[in-house]
Design an enzyme around this catalytic site. Structure first.
Site, short mmCIF file in Angstrom:
data_model
loop_
_atom_site.label_atom_id
_atom_site.label_comp_id
_atom_site.label_asym_id
_atom_site.label_seq_id
_atom_site.Cartn_x
_atom_site.Cartn_y
_atom_site.Cartn_z
NE ARG A 90 -2.01 2.19 3.37
CZ ARG A 90 -1.90 1.93 4.58
NH1 ARG A 90 -2.36 1.01 5.49
NH2 ARG A 90 -0.98 2.51 5.46
CG HIS B 135 -6.33 2.24 6.12
ND1 HIS B 135 -6.49 1.18 5.44
CD2 HIS B 135 -7.29 2.79 6.82
CE1 HIS B 135 -7.47 0.78 5.93
NE2 HIS B 135 -8.36 1.67 6.59
CE1 TYR C 50 1.51 2.25 8.22
CE2 TYR C 50 0.38 4.05 9.80
CZ TYR C 50 0.37 3.18 8.72
OH TYR C 50 -0.64 3.41 7.66
#
Length: 277
Positions: A174, A178, A187
């Site tokens: 990805r 998100h 992260y």
């Protein structure tokens, strides 16, 4: 005629099925008309919001098709995070027991929002989860268009031939956040993203077609401009469309609206008019 059961990321699949881009935009614009798909025309289901719940719909469709002695295959999609949901495992168990004509495509983009796959499960791959339910599982390069096509074609052939379901794990990444509320820099490292940018499947297809002399740089740029202009035009049309009614928020949950929802609707309508305290 095969069934297409998406998550919210399958824009390409919707367009291939012929679903108008304008209708997809309506859905993401919060207009319930975007979910009003002509089932018989597209053989595609609308988005099911609860994560992995669409997997159960997919096995139900496959079982129904076999019951009616049809050879339609059902392909459904889920993310790696969705494989931690109970519905995912219930669907795989049902498919294994009844040998249904399902293809379960897992988009392993390595993050369930911010949770890396390695701390979602102890299994070495997601594909191997299929073995516990008695059917084939395969991991492929999810950024390789030809690998995806080959794996899904074989899975469809097996399903249509009565050889049962297949779980395909498309290993990908990805690149973006998100959601707009997500900050992926908290992260993961930028160097990791840069590494995967070079593996972008669109860039890889472009290079492949150029090397095979099946397309030119000029044609690629023309296609990009046409696609962007079309996307903008469709979205502008949606922005000018009539807003959905307040009642639409409640209308599609039950065939007959229960009393508790009617009361909520009345209160919200009164509040919107400035009459509620």
């Amino acid at each position: 005629d095969d069934w297409f059961v998406p998550t919210f990321r399958e824009l390409g699949g919707w367009l291939v099925r012929g679903v108008p881009l304008r209708q997809v935009y309506l859905y993401f614009y919060g207009n319930e008309e975007g979910s009003r798909l002509e089932i018989g025309k597209y053989h595609a289901l609308p988005v099911s919001i609860p994560i992995a719940s669409q997997m159960l719909h997919a096995v139900g469709l496959a079982y129904a098709e076999r019951y009616q002695k049809n050879d339609r295959v059902v392909i459904s999609f889920v993310g790696d995070g969705g494989t931690s949901e109970g519905e995912f495992h219930e669907a795989l168990n049902f498919a294994g027991v009844w040998n249904t004509g399902n293809i379960f495509y897992v988009q392993n983009n390595q993050f369930a929002i911010s949770v890396r796959r390695k701390i979602q499960t102890r299994s070495a791959t997601i594909a191997e989860k299929a073995f516990g339910y008695g059917f084939e599982g395969v991991q492929i390069d999810g950024n390789d268009l030809l690998a995806v096509y080959a794996a899904t074609s074989l899975a469809a052939e097996n399903a249509r031939g009565g050889k049962g379901p297949t779980l395909i794990e498309g290993y990908t990444y990805r690149l973006g956040a998100h959601t707009t509320a997500d900050d992926p820099s908290r992260y993961r490292e930028d160097t990791e993203v840069t590494e995967w940018l070079a593996k972008d499947p669109i860039l890889r297809v472009e290079k492949y077609l150029l090397n095979k002399k099946l397309i030119t740089d000029t044609e690629i740029e023309t296609l990009k401009k046409e696609a962007k202009a079309f996307a903008v035009s469709e979205f502008e049309a949606v922005e000018k469309s009539q807003d959905h009614s307040l009642e639409d928020t409640y209308r599609y949950t039950f065939e007959t609206m229960p009393l508790i929802l009617k009361e909520q609707l009345e209160k919200q309508a009164a509040f919107a008019k400035g009459g509620a305290k």
